[in-house]
Enzyme design. Structure first.
Site, mmCIF file in Angstrom:
data_model
loop_
_atom_site.group_PDB
_atom_site.id
_atom_site.type_symbol
_atom_site.label_atom_id
_atom_site.label_comp_id
_atom_site.label_asym_id
_atom_site.label_seq_id
_atom_site.Cartn_x
_atom_site.Cartn_y
_atom_site.Cartn_z
ATOM 1 N NE ARG A 1 197.834 -29.322 -139.467
ATOM 2 C CZ ARG A 1 197.723 -30.425 -139.714
ATOM 3 N NH1 ARG A 1 197.943 -31.481 -138.856
ATOM 4 N NH2 ARG A 1 196.915 -30.930 -140.701
ATOM 5 C CD GLU B 1 199.272 -38.704 -137.966
ATOM 6 O OE1 GLU B 1 198.844 -38.143 -138.690
ATOM 7 O OE2 GLU B 1 199.263 -38.612 -136.661
ATOM 8 C CB SER C 1 195.100 -39.030 -140.333
ATOM 9 O OG SER C 1 195.860 -39.253 -139.064
ATOM 10 N NE ARG D 1 204.750 -35.723 -139.345
ATOM 11 C CZ ARG D 1 203.916 -35.724 -138.265
ATOM 12 N NH1 ARG D 1 203.525 -37.047 -138.022
ATOM 13 N NH2 ARG D 1 203.827 -35.083 -137.088
ATOM 14 N NE ARG E 1 204.677 -33.159 -132.784
ATOM 15 C CZ ARG E 1 203.446 -34.010 -132.845
ATOM 16 N NH1 ARG E 1 202.343 -33.159 -133.323
ATOM 17 N NH2 ARG E 1 203.661 -35.166 -132.835
#
Length: 424
Positions: free
Chosen positions: A262, A349, A352, A390, A277
């Site tokens: 990403r 987070e 999801s 993460r 990130r």
């Protein structure tokens, strides 16, 4: 993609639902209705011209059998044919515009989703575990990783630029152990393990909703017109593109480990340190393809399956129901799972879990034949089970010791063959 019949039949409902995401979105309904009306008007004109051409062609055939002159009629048919070609081009143009407009409309929120403009209106559903009380100041994961000699950001930057990391020694082993642990856990729950390609064609990303809206977030190999996947959801969900499944095939549960890529184009200045990130990161993804009547029950199960990873690792977390303004483009309802990071004294987070209902299925044309023989669109669900980097960061922070070592969670000890990681 939404059902065009729903927009025609109940435009006010669609406007209201879209406005709960962003008031500007309701304008798209008017654009779609205008283009749809124009398209249908053109099609009526086109069908009229085709009928006229067929009638005159038939008349020409009859006149020729009688030996009569058909020159004038043939000229009329040529003129009608030119008009038909002109209208066909107009129809194609309007249909392309209508498709673009439809593809730009996000999914409609489920009635159970709380209203709100941003994350401040998200609703906490539950918590698990109690954050550890430290007798020393907890260090952030990047500091821990560098002290242990398992993170190398400087050499990663030399190789690839910012927001990359080289994992070494126990860092690489712990990442691999987490991947295997997650895959083994979900496989035991009935998910079928799949290892898909990491490069996909543009239409595959259209199918799951990343294109055309999120082009800037993707890495594209222009020479081959292929994209690096941002998540395994993309290839897994599209495995059944343009297929009609049997009702007996459903539900389908899949789990996959892949690297994800990403650009993080809209996140400048956020999480610039550490591995929260990154442009490239590992993730274990869960995907379900199910019948519509079961999809919300399946969402609860999928979310629980993702939570199981954190429960077994002993990592405190909470589950948050996203509000209308904070949901992803393709989702009708989303739960975020957030893990506790002691250095930040907050939850972040880590997964999801979303039900996209038939939104992606319409874009992919994935259907099944029910017991009555009717063709119906499937419902698709996806969720991280979990984001591996993460999870690694959360383990380093929650299991850190004052001497700089890390206690290995019990469920990972069979994979790593050690119970503590110490500085090299």
């Amino acid at each position: 993609m939404l059902d065009i019949e729903l927009i025609r039949r109940n435009p006010e409902l669609v406007r209201k639902k879209l406005a709960s995401r962003d008031v500007r979105l309701q304008e798209l309904v008017d654009v779609v209705l205008e283009l749809d009306a124009h398209r249908r008007s053109l099609l009526r004109e086109l069908e009229g011209l085709r009928a006229e051409r067929n009638a005159k062609s038939k008349e020409i055939g009859l006149l020729k059998k009688k030996g009569e002159d058909t020159t004038a009629l043939e000229e009329e048919v040529r003129s009608i044919k030119e008009n038909i070609e002109s209208y066909e081009k107009k129809v194609s143009l309007v249909e392309a515009q209508l498709k673009d407009a439809m593809l730009s409309i996000p999914n409609l929120p489920h009635d159970s989703v709380p209203l709100g403009e941003d994350e401040t209106k998200n609703v906490e559903v539950r918590r698990w575990g109690r954050p550890r009380e430290f007798t020393f100041e907890p260090r952030p994961h990047w500091d821990i990783g560098e002290r242990l000699g398992i993170f190398d950001f400087e050499r990663a930057s030399k190789l690839s630029g910012s927001r990359f990391v080289v994992l070494k020694d126990w860092g690489a082993k712990l990442e691999r152990a987490l991947i295997n642990f997650m895959l083994d856990l979900h496989s035991r729950k009935g998910y079928r393990e799949v290892l898909p390609p990491h490069l996909v064609r543009p239409e595959i990303l259209v199918g799951t909703g990343q294109l055309p809206k999120f082009e800037e977030e993707l890495y594209r190999c222009e020479r081959d017109d292929l994209y690096l996947i941002p998540t395994a959801e993309v290839p897994l969900t599209n495995l059944f593109r343009d297929e009609v499944l049997s009702e007996d095939d459903l539900p389908l549960y899949m789990v996959s480990y892949t690297p994800c890529y990403r650009r993080e184009a809209g996140s400048y200045g956020r999480d610039v340190r550490g591995i929260i990130r990154q442009h490239q990161f590992n993730k274990v993804e869960l995907v379900k393809i199910v019948k519509p009547e079961n999809s919300y029950e399946e969402l609860e199960k999928l979310t629980s399956d993702a939570e199981d990873v954190l429960r077994l690792l002993g990592l405190p977390y909470r589950v948050v129901l996203l509000c209308t303004g904070d949901m992803g483009f393709s989702s009708a309802k989303t739960y975020d799972i957030e893990v506790w990071l002691p250095s930040q004294q907050t939850y972040r987070e880590i997964s999801s879990c979303s039900n996209c209902e038939d939104f992606q299925a319409r874009r992919m044309n994935t259907r099944y034949r029910d017991a009555e023989g009717r063709l119906r669109f499937v419902h698709t669900l996806n969720g991280s089970g979990l984001a591996v980097g993460r999870t690694l960061a959360a383990i380093l922070e929650n299991y850190q010791q004052e001497d700089g070592s890390i206690i290995v969670p019990e469920v990972l000890r069979d994979y790593l063959k050690v119970d503590r990681i110490t500085p090299l």
